[in-house]
Motif scaffolding. Structure first.
Motif, short mmCIF file in Angstrom:
data_model
loop_
_atom_site.label_atom_id
_atom_site.label_comp_id
_atom_site.label_asym_id
_atom_site.label_seq_id
_atom_site.Cartn_x
_atom_site.Cartn_y
_atom_site.Cartn_z
N LEU A 1 6.55 0.33 -1.37
CA LEU A 1 5.35 -0.10 -0.64
C LEU A 1 4.84 1.02 0.26
O LEU A 1 3.63 1.26 0.34
CB LEU A 1 5.65 -1.36 0.17
CG LEU A 1 5.83 -2.64 -0.64
CD1 LEU A 1 6.43 -3.74 0.21
CD2 LEU A 1 4.51 -3.08 -1.27
N LEU A 2 5.75 1.71 0.92
CA LEU A 2 5.36 2.82 1.78
C LEU A 2 4.67 3.91 0.97
O LEU A 2 3.64 4.46 1.39
CB LEU A 2 6.57 3.37 2.52
CG LEU A 2 6.31 4.49 3.53
CD1 LEU A 2 5.31 4.06 4.59
CD2 LEU A 2 7.63 4.93 4.17
N THR A 3 5.18 4.20 -0.20
CA THR A 3 4.54 5.19 -1.08
C THR A 3 3.12 4.76 -1.43
O THR A 3 2.19 5.57 -1.40
CB THR A 3 5.38 5.39 -2.35
OG1 THR A 3 6.66 5.90 -1.98
CG2 THR A 3 4.70 6.34 -3.32
N ARG A 4 2.95 3.50 -1.75
CA ARG A 4 1.61 3.00 -2.11
C ARG A 4 0.64 3.08 -0.93
O ARG A 4 -0.52 3.45 -1.12
CB ARG A 4 1.69 1.56 -2.62
CG ARG A 4 2.48 1.38 -3.88
CD ARG A 4 1.89 2.12 -5.07
NE ARG A 4 2.82 2.12 -6.18
CZ ARG A 4 3.60 3.13 -6.52
NH1 ARG A 4 3.57 4.25 -5.84
NH2 ARG A 4 4.42 3.05 -7.55
N VAL A 5 1.08 2.72 0.27
CA VAL A 5 0.15 2.80 1.40
C VAL A 5 -0.19 4.25 1.71
O VAL A 5 -1.33 4.56 2.07
CB VAL A 5 0.64 2.03 2.64
CG1 VAL A 5 0.80 0.55 2.36
CG2 VAL A 5 1.89 2.60 3.23
N GLU A 6 0.76 5.15 1.56
CA GLU A 6 0.47 6.57 1.77
C GLU A 6 -0.56 7.07 0.76
O GLU A 6 -1.49 7.80 1.12
CB GLU A 6 1.75 7.40 1.70
CG GLU A 6 2.66 7.20 2.89
CD GLU A 6 3.98 7.95 2.79
OE1 GLU A 6 4.28 8.53 1.72
OE2 GLU A 6 4.71 7.97 3.79
N GLU A 7 -0.41 6.68 -0.50
CA GLU A 7 -1.38 7.06 -1.54
C GLU A 7 -2.76 6.49 -1.22
O GLU A 7 -3.78 7.18 -1.38
CB GLU A 7 -0.92 6.58 -2.91
CG GLU A 7 0.29 7.33 -3.43
CD GLU A 7 0.91 6.70 -4.68
OE1 GLU A 7 0.52 5.56 -5.06
OE2 GLU A 7 1.80 7.35 -5.26
N SER A 8 -2.82 5.25 -0.76
CA SER A 8 -4.10 4.62 -0.41
C SER A 8 -4.78 5.37 0.74
O SER A 8 -5.99 5.60 0.71
CB SER A 8 -3.91 3.16 -0.01
OG SER A 8 -3.50 2.39 -1.10
N ALA A 9 -4.00 5.73 1.75
CA ALA A 9 -4.56 6.46 2.89
C ALA A 9 -5.08 7.82 2.46
O ALA A 9 -6.17 8.24 2.86
CB ALA A 9 -3.50 6.60 3.98
N CYS A 10 -4.32 8.49 1.63
CA CYS A 10 -4.73 9.81 1.13
C CYS A 10 -6.00 9.69 0.30
O CYS A 10 -6.95 10.46 0.48
CB CYS A 10 -3.59 10.42 0.31
SG CYS A 10 -3.84 12.14 -0.10
N ASP A 11 -6.06 8.70 -0.60
CA ASP A 11 -7.24 8.49 -1.43
C ASP A 11 -8.48 8.17 -0.59
O ASP A 11 -9.60 8.49 -0.99
CB ASP A 11 -7.01 7.34 -2.41
CG ASP A 11 -6.02 7.70 -3.52
OD1 ASP A 11 -5.68 8.90 -3.67
OD2 ASP A 11 -5.56 6.76 -4.21
N ALA A 12 -8.28 7.56 0.57
CA ALA A 12 -9.40 7.21 1.46
C ALA A 12 -9.81 8.38 2.35
O ALA A 12 -10.73 8.25 3.15
CB ALA A 12 -9.02 6.00 2.32
N GLY A 13 -9.12 9.51 2.22
CA GLY A 13 -9.47 10.69 3.00
C GLY A 13 -8.85 10.76 4.38
O GLY A 13 -9.25 11.58 5.21
N CYS A 14 -7.85 9.94 4.63
CA CYS A 14 -7.17 9.97 5.92
C CYS A 14 -6.28 11.22 6.01
O CYS A 14 -5.74 11.67 5.01
CB CYS A 14 -6.33 8.72 6.12
SG CYS A 14 -7.30 7.20 6.19
#
Length: 117
Positions: free
Chosen positions: A58-71
Motif C-alpha cells: 500500500l505504501l508503494t502504491r501511495v508513493e507512486e500516486s504522489a509521484c504521478d501527481a507531481g508531488c
C-alpha cells in the motif's frame, strides 16, 4: 475516512489478499502546509493480514500516486506507540522531522515523517 475516500484530491488504495479486503490506504495529494507535498492520511491493515507485506505494498502504491501527481514529497503522522509502522516508514526511507504533542489525544504524540520522492 469515507469523506476522504470520496475526495477528488485524495487517492484510495485497497490491499486485497485471497479476494479479501485486507487493508486500505488514503493519500491526500497536497498537505495543508505545501501543495507539492502529499499527505498519507492512513494506512490500515486488518490484524490477521499484518506482517504479510500488505502495508508495504500500500505504501508503494501511495508513493507512486504522489509521484504521478507531481508531488515532490510525502508526509505523515504515526503514533509514537506504533513501533511496527515506525519501522516500516523508516525502512522505506522516511525521516522523522518533528513531533505533534497529543496528536492522537489522551497523551499520545504523533511522530511526523517525511520522504522526498
Amino acid at each position: 475516512m469515507r469523506s476522504l475516500a470520496n475526495d477528488p484530491g485524495c487517492r484510495t488504495w485497497l490491499g486485497i489478499v485471497d479476494n479479501v479486503r485486507a487493508g486500505f490506504a488514503i493519500l491526500g495529494l497536497s498537505s495543508e502546509d505545501d501543495p507539492a507535498t502529499a499527505y498519507i492520511w492512513t494506512i490500515e491493515v486488518l490484524p490477521v493480514f499484518r506482517r504479510m507485506g500488505v502495508a508495504r505494498q500500500l505504501l508503494t502504491r501511495v508513493e507512486e500516486s504522489a509521484c504521478d501527481a507531481g508531488c515532490a514529497a510525502i508526509e505523515l503522522h504515526v503514533s509514537e506507540r506504533n513501533a511496527d509502522a515506525v519501522a516500516l516508514y523508516e525502512g522505506c526511507g522516511y525521516v522523522r522531522f518533528g513531533v505533534d504533542a497529543e496528536f492522537y489525544g489522551w497523551g499520545e504524540d504523533g511522530l511526523r515523517y517525511r520522504k522526498a520522492i
